[in-house]
Design a protein around this motif. Sequence first.
Motif, PDB file in Angstrom:
ATOM      1  N   GLU A  18     -18.477  -4.903  41.783  1.00  0.00           N
ATOM      2  CA  GLU A  18     -19.167  -6.132  41.794  1.00  0.00           C
ATOM      3  C   GLU A  18     -20.664  -5.827  41.226  1.00  0.00           C
ATOM      4  OE1 GLU A  18     -18.810  -8.258  45.374  1.00  0.00           O
ATOM      5  OE2 GLU A  18     -16.819  -8.809  44.893  1.00  0.00           O
ATOM      6  N   ALA A  19     -21.072  -6.443  40.301  1.00  0.00           N
ATOM      7  CA  ALA A  19     -22.434  -6.091  39.885  1.00  0.00           C
ATOM      8  C   ALA A  19     -23.460  -7.052  39.638  1.00  0.00           C
ATOM      9  CB  ALA A  19     -22.502  -5.294  38.576  1.00  0.00           C
ATOM     10  N   ARG A  22     -30.388   6.644  49.910  1.00  0.00           N
ATOM     11  CA  ARG A  22     -31.242   5.536  50.186  1.00  0.00           C
ATOM     12  C   ARG A  22     -30.299   4.384  50.767  1.00  0.00           C
ATOM     13  NH1 ARG A  22     -32.939   3.647  44.490  1.00  0.00           N
ATOM     14  NH2 ARG A  22     -30.811   2.899  44.623  1.00  0.00           N
ATOM     15  N   PRO A  23     -30.735   4.041  51.830  1.00  0.00           N
ATOM     16  CA  PRO A  23     -29.917   2.879  52.532  1.00  0.00           C
ATOM     17  C   PRO A  23     -30.167   1.642  51.729  1.00  0.00           C
ATOM     18  CG  PRO A  23     -31.677   3.344  53.794  1.00  0.00           C
ATOM     19  CD  PRO A  23     -31.822   4.289  52.785  1.00  0.00           C
ATOM     20  N   PRO A  24     -29.324   0.576  51.411  1.00  0.00           N
ATOM     21  CA  PRO A  24     -29.592  -0.562  50.873  1.00  0.00           C
ATOM     22  C   PRO A  24     -30.271  -1.482  51.743  1.00  0.00           C
ATOM     23  CG  PRO A  24     -27.372  -0.501  51.523  1.00  0.00           C
ATOM     24  CD  PRO A  24     -27.673   0.846  51.785  1.00  0.00           C
ATOM     25  N   PRO A  25     -31.213  -2.007  51.148  1.00  0.00           N
ATOM     26  CA  PRO A  25     -32.362  -2.992  51.888  1.00  0.00           C
ATOM     27  C   PRO A  25     -31.378  -3.975  52.699  1.00  0.00           C
ATOM     28  CG  PRO A  25     -32.248  -3.799  49.817  1.00  0.00           C
ATOM     29  CD  PRO A  25     -31.683  -2.423  49.758  1.00  0.00           C
ATOM     30  N   PRO A  26     -31.713  -4.236  54.050  1.00  0.00           N
ATOM     31  CA  PRO A  26     -30.700  -5.256  54.605  1.00  0.00           C
ATOM     32  C   PRO A  26     -31.130  -6.788  54.226  1.00  0.00           C
ATOM     33  CG  PRO A  26     -32.536  -4.447  55.886  1.00  0.00           C
ATOM     34  CD  PRO A  26     -32.726  -3.603  54.832  1.00  0.00           C
ATOM     35  N   ALA A  27     -30.092  -7.545  54.090  1.00  0.00           N
ATOM     36  CA  ALA A  27     -30.122  -8.887  53.680  1.00  0.00           C
ATOM     37  C   ALA A  27     -30.550  -9.683  54.966  1.00  0.00           C
ATOM     38  CB  ALA A  27     -28.785  -9.469  53.268  1.00  0.00           C
ATOM     39  N   PRO A  28     -31.651 -10.636  54.550  1.00  0.00           N
ATOM     40  CA  PRO A  28     -31.876 -11.688  55.970  1.00  0.00           C
ATOM     41  C   PRO A  28     -30.601 -12.342  56.370  1.00  0.00           C
ATOM     42  CG  PRO A  28     -33.235 -11.804  54.065  1.00  0.00           C
ATOM     43  CD  PRO A  28     -32.043 -10.968  53.460  1.00  0.00           C
ATOM     44  N   GLN A  52     -24.873 -13.892  47.214  1.00  0.00           N
ATOM     45  CA  GLN A  52     -24.559 -14.639  45.627  1.00  0.00           C
ATOM     46  C   GLN A  52     -23.461 -14.059  45.103  1.00  0.00           C
ATOM     47  OE1 GLN A  52     -26.290 -17.425  44.702  1.00  0.00           O
ATOM     48  NE2 GLN A  52     -27.503 -17.064  46.582  1.00  0.00           N
ATOM     49  N   PRO A  53     -22.387 -14.848  44.439  1.00  0.00           N
ATOM     50  CA  PRO A  53     -21.613 -14.171  43.616  1.00  0.00           C
ATOM     51  C   PRO A  53     -22.121 -13.312  42.593  1.00  0.00           C
ATOM     52  CG  PRO A  53     -21.700 -16.245  42.845  1.00  0.00           C
ATOM     53  CD  PRO A  53     -22.823 -16.365  44.122  1.00  0.00           C
ATOM     54  N   PRO A  54     -21.244 -11.931  42.352  1.00  0.00           N
ATOM     55  CA  PRO A  54     -21.606 -11.277  41.216  1.00  0.00           C
ATOM     56  C   PRO A  54     -21.869 -11.757  39.933  1.00  0.00           C
ATOM     57  CG  PRO A  54     -19.394 -10.906  41.949  1.00  0.00           C
ATOM     58  CD  PRO A  54     -19.779 -11.641  42.936  1.00  0.00           C
ATOM     59  N   GLU A  55     -22.592 -11.085  39.066  1.00  0.00           N
ATOM     60  CA  GLU A  55     -22.628 -11.675  37.791  1.00  0.00           C
ATOM     61  C   GLU A  55     -21.647 -10.881  36.826  1.00  0.00           C
ATOM     62  OE1 GLU A  55     -26.793 -11.352  36.414  1.00  0.00           O
ATOM     63  OE2 GLU A  55     -27.559 -11.351  38.311  1.00  0.00           O
TER      64      GLU A  55
END
Length: 221
Positions: A197-198, A123-129, A135-138
């Motif tokens: 990073e999560a 499953r490819p990750p959805p492309p970011a606009p 955003q920094p990881p939580e």
Amino acid sequence: MTVRLVVVSHSDKIADGAAELAAQMAPDVVILAAGGTDDGRIGTSLEKVMAALEEAAGHGVVILTDLGSAVMTAEAALEFLPDPGSVLVADAPLVEGLVAAAVAAQTGADAQAVKAAAESVYRPPPPAPAHEHRQPPEASGEFELVNEAGMHARPAAKIAGGLSALEAEVTINGADGASMTELMMLAAGKGTLLRVEASGPDAARAVEYLAGLVKDGFGEP
């Protein structure tokens, strides 16, 4: 109650081999092979699939298939079940999907999560606009691979399978943490530093899960 897996293939050797491979990574998961025809030819058998489903009854069940007509055979078998909704058919590549599903089941994931683990393999990750700023990881962490073989199939499957059961988007050195294939493509050997990073509700749990796996060497020498 551990989810059980049923492998439907046109070849009994392929079904048995895929089940054997996945069992090496998920020894507590019941994996039932339903490959080939009743007389040993290439093809699928409704009777074999029905027998496997009857053996798996009483548990959550996820079916993985190879070619298109195997899906038709599996779906035909569901029509004979008293509760066809209790059995899910994963749309995933047989070997990679089965391994990811088995590892997810080993961690105690439910049937929906096991199915999602199988289907996340390619499953490819959805492309970011284009205008969206990252955003920094939580939660994040850096962990050094200590097992001799590094990031081969077993560690990649354990990572992808475990993360698929969590509500978190995780990257490991830029690769999708829920994709066994992407993790293996890192070709990370012993001593490689993994940058994790999560983000999401389970971000901290995901990083802790990765930390434990890597520190333990994935249970390998």
